[in-house]
Structures are given as C-alpha cells and as structure tokens.
Design a protein around this motif. Structure first.
Motif, PDB file in Angstrom:
ATOM      1  N   LEU A 121      -9.173   3.328  10.060  1.00  0.00           N
ATOM      2  CA  LEU A 121      -9.649   2.252   9.188  1.00  0.00           C
ATOM      3  C   LEU A 121      -9.206   2.477   7.743  1.00  0.00           C
ATOM      4  O   LEU A 121      -8.846   1.531   7.049  1.00  0.00           O
ATOM      5  N   HIS A 122      -9.215   3.729   7.305  1.00  0.00           N
ATOM      6  CA  HIS A 122      -8.720   4.023   5.955  1.00  0.00           C
ATOM      7  C   HIS A 122      -7.218   3.777   5.862  1.00  0.00           C
ATOM      8  O   HIS A 122      -6.724   3.321   4.820  1.00  0.00           O
ATOM      9  N   GLN A 123      -6.472   4.050   6.942  1.00  0.00           N
ATOM     10  CA  GLN A 123      -5.042   3.732   6.954  1.00  0.00           C
ATOM     11  C   GLN A 123      -4.831   2.230   6.793  1.00  0.00           C
ATOM     12  O   GLN A 123      -3.960   1.794   6.050  1.00  0.00           O
ATOM     13  N   ALA A 124      -5.632   1.458   7.482  1.00  0.00           N
ATOM     14  CA  ALA A 124      -5.546   0.006   7.345  1.00  0.00           C
ATOM     15  C   ALA A 124      -5.911  -0.416   5.917  1.00  0.00           C
ATOM     16  O   ALA A 124      -5.293  -1.320   5.348  1.00  0.00           O
ATOM     17  N   ARG A 125      -6.909   0.246   5.340  1.00  0.00           N
ATOM     18  CA  ARG A 125      -7.334  -0.068   3.960  1.00  0.00           C
ATOM     19  C   ARG A 125      -6.185   0.136   2.973  1.00  0.00           C
ATOM     20  O   ARG A 125      -5.882  -0.749   2.175  1.00  0.00           O
ATOM     21  N   VAL A 126      -5.513   1.279   3.051  1.00  0.00           N
ATOM     22  CA  VAL A 126      -4.444   1.539   2.079  1.00  0.00           C
ATOM     23  C   VAL A 126      -3.219   0.671   2.373  1.00  0.00           C
ATOM     24  O   VAL A 126      -2.492   0.296   1.449  1.00  0.00           O
ATOM     25  N   ALA A 127      -2.997   0.331   3.640  1.00  0.00           N
ATOM     26  CA  ALA A 127      -1.899  -0.581   3.975  1.00  0.00           C
ATOM     27  C   ALA A 127      -2.183  -1.961   3.374  1.00  0.00           C
ATOM     28  O   ALA A 127      -1.268  -2.627   2.861  1.00  0.00           O
ATOM     29  N   ALA A 128      -3.436  -2.391   3.410  1.00  0.00           N
ATOM     30  CA  ALA A 128      -3.801  -3.671   2.803  1.00  0.00           C
ATOM     31  C   ALA A 128      -3.585  -3.633   1.292  1.00  0.00           C
ATOM     32  O   ALA A 128      -3.089  -4.595   0.701  1.00  0.00           O
ATOM     33  N   ARG A 129      -3.945  -2.527   0.662  1.00  0.00           N
ATOM     34  CA  ARG A 129      -3.750  -2.408  -0.785  1.00  0.00           C
ATOM     35  C   ARG A 129      -2.263  -2.464  -1.146  1.00  0.00           C
ATOM     36  O   ARG A 129      -1.870  -3.099  -2.124  1.00  0.00           O
ATOM     37  N   ARG A 130      -1.427  -1.751  -0.381  1.00  0.00           N
ATOM     38  CA  ARG A 130       0.012  -1.755  -0.653  1.00  0.00           C
ATOM     39  C   ARG A 130       0.569  -3.177  -0.481  1.00  0.00           C
ATOM     40  O   ARG A 130       1.338  -3.660  -1.308  1.00  0.00           O
TER      41      ARG A 130
END
Length: 190
Positions: free
Chosen positions: A124-133
């Motif tokens: 979920l944190h990987q998805a979070r940072v992918a969304a930010r990028r």
C-alpha cells in the motif's frame, strides 16, 4: 494483432492519442508511465488480498479509472473532446468517502510513520508513493498542456487513500506502526 512488437518505437518515438508521434522522453509519456506503474502497484495490492476481500471491488474500480485517465492524459487538450473515454462525475467525492470510512477505523496519527510492517502495508505504501510520483508528473504536464482537474485531484486523493489503508492494515494486524518522530506542532503544544 499477431505480433506484440511493432518496431515503430525503435528510434525513440511513440504514438499518443490521435496518432501523433512524440519522443519517448516527452513529459506526457512520463506522466502516463507513472500512471501505469501506479496501476501495477494497485494490482500487486489486489493480489495480496483474498479475492472476496471488501477492498477488491473499489481497488478494481481505481484501476479502471486509471486506464481511462491514461487515455485522457495521452490526448492533447486540443483533441480531448474527441476522446470517447470519460471518468465518473463523482470520482473525487467517491475516493474522499472511502478515505473517510477507512480513516474512521484508525487512531488519529500523531507521528510520522515508517513505511513497512506487513507485506500488505508495504504494498500500500508502494502504491502511495507511485501515486505521488504520478501526481508530480501530471502537474509538470499541466504546466505545458491542461490536464483535467479531476485527474489531478484524484491522484492527490489516491495517495491519501493508500496511506490510510496502510495504517488500517497495521492497526488491525499483529504489527505495530513504527514511528519516526512526533509531528512538530504536537511537540510544541506539550
């Protein structure tokens, strides 16, 4: 299509909606690449959940919305009215409702939280940072060619959603959230 490769991109160019050729380094291509990475990250989250998990339907809806967003991002603003794809009118409201529902099941944060804890929380944190990028690249594109406002807002909310989902995962598992430090404004009040 019988072949998966076309050889049309061998010289560093690719096509966007409308058949326009642009360099693979074009900001529009980078923005869409980040949206694609986010979609893959969400797919990884979904594979970590049972198929009947309550989050499966809305995560799938997010993936479908991202596919539509990619189509719209691949279309220049001057041609967007000819793109047959559209996002739901309540896109941002729906994601905010989901954030609020998950957040209501968590304790309020008072610290910066270290990503990790469980495989699901990490995904979920990987998805979070992918969304930010993806959001950063969409804003870069927006400086050059208008990106629909609902897409920009949606990406911002998605990172919030994945953050609170990661917190929920940790708070409802055997794993405790690890903190980095308390929020500065809370330290000042003590």
């Amino acid at each position: 299509m019988r072949r998966i490769y076309t050889k049309t991109g061998d010289a560093g160019m690719t096509s966007i909606h409308g058949g326009i050729r642009v360099p693979k380094t074009d900001v529009r291509i980078e923005a869409n690449g980040c949206l694609d990475e986010l979609n893959v990250a969400i797919g990884a989250v979904r594979t970590s959940l049972p198929t009947d998990h309550e989050w499966q339907p809305f995560l799938r809806d997010i993936q479908l919305n991202l596919m539509t967003a990619m189509s719209l991002v691949a279309t220049g603003s001057d041609m967007r009215e000819h793109n047959p794809n559209s996002l739901p009118e309540n896109l941002v409201d729906d994601i905010e409702s989901r954030i609020d529902a998950v957040n209501a099941l968590c304790t309020p944060p008072d610290s910066f939280i270290l990503p990790g804890g469980t495989p699901k929380a990490s995904s979920l944190h990987q998805a979070r940072v992918a969304a930010r990028r993806a959001e950063r690249w969409l804003w870069r594109l927006h400086e050059l060619d208008t990106v629909p406002e609902e897409i920009l807002k949606y990406l911002n909310r998605l990172s919030d959603l994945f953050f609170i989902m990661a917190r929920y995962e940790l708070q409802h598992s055997e794993c405790k959230e690890e903190i980095w430090r308390e929020f500065g404004y809370k330290r000042k009040l003590k």
